[in-house]
Design a protein around this motif. Sequence first.
Motif, PDB file in Angstrom:
ATOM      1  N   SER A   1       8.484  20.503   4.526  1.00  0.00           N
ATOM      2  CA  SER A   1       8.872  19.159   4.092  1.00  0.00           C
ATOM      3  C   SER A   1       8.710  18.151   5.215  1.00  0.00           C
ATOM      4  O   SER A   1       8.305  17.001   4.987  1.00  0.00           O
ATOM      5  N   ALA A   2       9.027  18.564   6.451  1.00  0.00           N
ATOM      6  CA  ALA A   2       8.823  17.680   7.598  1.00  0.00           C
ATOM      7  C   ALA A   2       7.343  17.373   7.789  1.00  0.00           C
ATOM      8  O   ALA A   2       6.968  16.228   8.098  1.00  0.00           O
ATOM      9  N   VAL A   3       6.492  18.384   7.590  1.00  0.00           N
ATOM     10  CA  VAL A   3       5.044  18.150   7.647  1.00  0.00           C
ATOM     11  C   VAL A   3       4.638  17.129   6.591  1.00  0.00           C
ATOM     12  O   VAL A   3       3.861  16.206   6.850  1.00  0.00           O
ATOM     13  N   GLY A   4       5.190  17.283   5.384  1.00  0.00           N
ATOM     14  CA  GLY A   4       4.867  16.343   4.318  1.00  0.00           C
ATOM     15  C   GLY A   4       5.324  14.934   4.626  1.00  0.00           C
ATOM     16  O   GLY A   4       4.589  13.964   4.412  1.00  0.00           O
ATOM     17  N   ALA A   5       6.549  14.786   5.142  1.00  0.00           N
ATOM     18  CA  ALA A   5       7.099  13.455   5.412  1.00  0.00           C
ATOM     19  C   ALA A   5       6.360  12.765   6.557  1.00  0.00           C
ATOM     20  O   ALA A   5       5.912  11.619   6.423  1.00  0.00           O
ATOM     21  N   PHE A   6       6.214  13.439   7.687  1.00  0.00           N
ATOM     22  CA  PHE A   6       5.598  12.804   8.852  1.00  0.00           C
ATOM     23  C   PHE A   6       4.078  12.741   8.737  1.00  0.00           C
ATOM     24  O   PHE A   6       3.433  11.964   9.447  1.00  0.00           O
ATOM     25  N   GLY A   7       3.502  13.548   7.851  1.00  0.00           N
ATOM     26  CA  GLY A   7       2.061  13.508   7.633  1.00  0.00           C
ATOM     27  C   GLY A   7       1.648  12.489   6.585  1.00  0.00           C
ATOM     28  O   GLY A   7       0.541  12.577   6.052  1.00  0.00           O
ATOM     29  N   SER A   8       2.506  11.509   6.308  1.00  0.00           N
ATOM     30  CA  SER A   8       2.240  10.497   5.280  1.00  0.00           C
ATOM     31  C   SER A   8       1.995   9.121   5.883  1.00  0.00           C
ATOM     32  O   SER A   8       2.322   8.101   5.271  1.00  0.00           O
TER      33      SER A   8
ATOM     34  N   ALA B   1       8.926   5.320   3.591  1.00  0.00           N
ATOM     35  CA  ALA B   1       9.528   4.976   4.889  1.00  0.00           C
ATOM     36  C   ALA B   1       8.495   4.386   5.840  1.00  0.00           C
ATOM     37  O   ALA B   1       8.792   3.459   6.605  1.00  0.00           O
ATOM     38  N   TYR B   2       7.267   4.897   5.810  1.00  0.00           N
ATOM     39  CA  TYR B   2       6.233   4.378   6.699  1.00  0.00           C
ATOM     40  C   TYR B   2       5.911   2.920   6.388  1.00  0.00           C
ATOM     41  O   TYR B   2       5.605   2.135   7.294  1.00  0.00           O
TER      42      TYR B   2
ATOM     43  N   ALA C   1       0.833  -1.205   0.000  1.00  0.00           N
ATOM     44  CA  ALA C   1       0.000   0.000   0.000  1.00  0.00           C
ATOM     45  C   ALA C   1       0.867   1.253   0.000  1.00  0.00           C
ATOM     46  O   ALA C   1       0.593   2.229  -0.716  1.00  0.00           O
ATOM     47  N   ALA C   2       1.934   1.232   0.798  1.00  0.00           N
ATOM     48  CA  ALA C   2       2.854   2.374   0.825  1.00  0.00           C
ATOM     49  C   ALA C   2       3.574   2.525  -0.507  1.00  0.00           C
ATOM     50  O   ALA C   2       3.810   3.647  -0.976  1.00  0.00           O
TER      51      ALA C   2
ATOM     52  N   ALA D   1       9.349  15.106  -0.061  1.00  0.00           N
ATOM     53  CA  ALA D   1       9.333  14.639   1.326  1.00  0.00           C
ATOM     54  C   ALA D   1       8.139  13.726   1.580  1.00  0.00           C
ATOM     55  O   ALA D   1       8.248  12.734   2.323  1.00  0.00           O
ATOM     56  N   MET D   2       7.003  14.031   0.975  1.00  0.00           N
ATOM     57  CA  MET D   2       5.822  13.183   1.135  1.00  0.00           C
ATOM     58  C   MET D   2       6.058  11.802   0.524  1.00  0.00           C
ATOM     59  O   MET D   2       5.627  10.784   1.070  1.00  0.00           O
ATOM     60  N   VAL D   3       6.767  11.764  -0.612  1.00  0.00           N
ATOM     61  CA  VAL D   3       7.082  10.482  -1.242  1.00  0.00           C
ATOM     62  C   VAL D   3       8.022   9.678  -0.350  1.00  0.00           C
ATOM     63  O   VAL D   3       7.798   8.483  -0.088  1.00  0.00           O
ATOM     64  N   VAL D   4       9.088  10.332   0.128  1.00  0.00           N
ATOM     65  CA  VAL D   4      10.045   9.648   0.998  1.00  0.00           C
ATOM     66  C   VAL D   4       9.354   9.151   2.269  1.00  0.00           C
ATOM     67  O   VAL D   4       9.561   8.015   2.720  1.00  0.00           O
ATOM     68  N   GLY D   5       8.516  10.003   2.857  1.00  0.00           N
ATOM     69  CA  GLY D   5       7.813   9.613   4.072  1.00  0.00           C
ATOM     70  C   GLY D   5       6.895   8.428   3.855  1.00  0.00           C
ATOM     71  O   GLY D   5       6.836   7.509   4.681  1.00  0.00           O
TER      72      GLY D   5
END
Length: 398
Positions: free
Chosen positions: A305-312, A260-261, A130-131, A253-257
């Motif tokens: 970018s941090a919001v994008g990564a951790f908000g994923s 990573a999730y 899914a990720a 960052a959203m893609v990387v996050g």
Amino acid sequence: MRLTIVFLLAAYVLSQFYRVFLAVLTPVLGQALGMTPEQLALALGLWFAAFAAMQIPVGNALDRHGPRRTTALLLGLGGAGGAAAFALAQGPGGVYLAMALLGFGCSPVLMAGYYVVAHAFRPQMFSILAAALLGGGSLGNILGAAPMAAAVEAWGWRAAMWGLMAVTVVIAVGLWIFARDPERAPVPAGPKGKGRLVDVLRNPAFLLILPIAFTGQAASSGIRGAWAGLWADQVHGADSLTIGHITLAMSLAMVVGTFAYGPADRVLGSHKRVVLWGNICLCIALACLVAAPAMSVLWGAVALSAVGAFGSSYPVILAHGRGYFAPHMIGRGMTVLNLMSIGGVAAAQFGSAPLFRAVSAGGDPVFAYRMLFLFFLLPVVVSLVFYLFSADKPAAES
């Protein structure tokens, strides 16, 4: 199923594109159609509202008719029709209609991909795959940033939208011709086979997941889709190219996050721990923006970018809830979570627009954006309180 995944992934790239491309059109639509920041936020909110309103019908259609016909028809009619309506828009009303149609057309895409993954692969692989689907489709976030800005500079925004309409038609036709539906799960005889929506909502442990599903994407999607570009424009006077670079950084960052999730819950052995700590980090990033909304463009891009990564964290939230669905209820169960997620983004957009208008009345953009970022922060904090009491279902079980 290989071509099915390929075309669903291409469709999801389009879906992600259509939910974020407004950010780079902020100056252009302001000049060409006289649209205000509040109207642009409302337009994006209509995309999410239409998307959310379709989730329950989409869930029923996936379980009864399969992903091929459901996705091809809605994407062809709504997606291509919305792109054409956008290209023809002569004012805010035309943009509102176009964004609602685009939300309608994109509504089945991600859930169709998750439906295929849930039926064709082992449950233990769900969060990873899914990720991967979500992360791969997030190429649309990237294309909706600097590349879209470059296309608008080269050909104009109307020509760019006509080109997108053509691409949407090609993908919808490809889905209809080449995609295949996975084998459906057998429906139990008797009352258990009726598949009522209320059956999905009876488990109290599942209900405790809904608040974090409601708020989990609201900050990253809402800020990336509308407010990141406006922040750069109104606080720092950034041009379209700079806005494109900032939104591109947030998109990457959203893609990387997202990627990573996916494996993180396999490493920690718990969906809950991953979602909990990831959203705590999201709160810290939003708190930095609340504390210093006038930070430099560079540090602002880092915080966004941090919001994008951790908000994923959405794939892990979905995997957490997935463990409570019977096989023949997967379509309806997942769309309940998706309804909450997209509904949360829509509610944030509809709420953020009048809030921003009210707090901007004093003419201080720094104060206005401090209140705006606080508006996105507080619901995540509240939802985490509920999530603390949810069942810590091991990743291997779902």
